[in-house]
Design a protein around this motif. Sequence first.
Motif: not given
Length: 372
Positions: A151-156, A163-166, A188-190
């Motif tokens: 997730l972190l790699a993709t966001v970056q 990220v929104d967790v649904d 991790t995101m923060n």
Amino acid sequence: MIYVVKPGDTLYSIAEQTQIPVWKIAFDNQLSGQPNLVVGQSLLLLDVDESGSIRDNLYVTGYAYPFIERSILDQTFLALNELLVFSYGFTFTGELVPPYQDDLWMIEAAWENGVKPMLVLTPFANGTFNNQLVKVLAENIEIQQTLIANLLATVQEKGYAGVDVDFEYILPEDRVGYAEFVGRVRETMNVNGYKVSVALAPKTSAGQEGLLYEGMDYALLSANADNVFLMTYEWGYTYSEPMAVAPINMVQRVVEYALTEMPAEKIIMGIPNYGYDWPLPYEKGITRARLIGNVEAVQIAAENGAEIQFSDIAQTPFFTYTREGISHEVWFEDVRSIEAKINLAKEYNLWGVGYWNLMRPFRANWLLLEKG
């Protein structure tokens, strides 16, 4: 600002009465595909260069698939602070599964319009929510770590703002494990400068039964996310009896319960951008409603000579009509019902409102929420 059409009204008579140009009324209310005004139809009346915004300080977000029409998405940027791009899935080993369509154009369009794009993570498998994916993830820290790293790699790489967790249909035994996973994503995101939100099924009590609700711990999830998105819609749905998608009295019950579990400044209240058309008579388990847009609903009323009514309890418009010998009942949203929902969010000092979803045109709605 909101005018309800009366018998005998025409677009020209309303324009003459209000001194607002015909073209402006037609444009703001998307009347080009409508043969005539409908008694009971609500119109947003704004003069040229006049703002109709009632949002105050509300944060506004909404979900959209990457196959949304660019012209429809562009209309929403008038009001949005955030765009939730639906959606990324994942495998049983924690690998991310991107949307079928390219999402990069949405990310770029959002930033160009001062809107924050968010990656939406869902446990999708073959087009539906898979609680076995959630179970494996909730119970295996290593898979969580793999997924979070991806997730972190993709966001970056893609340029997302967070990220929104649904997740839906979470098993009761995974209630705590799921909330802890959301907390690890947030941690991790923060640290890396990104935010995390989580979508919550619309509960009215802690012990509410049902697969949609038992795995959703409002207190734990809100504590482990930067903000929450209350999915306050789908009381009226494809297989339900005819009724409002988001009756205001039911939405209020969810909000009031949520406030016992979390602070108001974390809450985004969901709003539907659609309606349903039910064939009658309704037969439980057999009748299937057709999903329609709000602008489309008024066009249906106009084409079939229907008169739009407004439920005082649900604070939602509806009408009935007959076509080819079959009776129908339609419930949808208009500027009156949107105003009621916005006022509810402001009354309870919520952080914002969010739309499921942005895929259908509703210009008058975005004008009501226009950014300053």
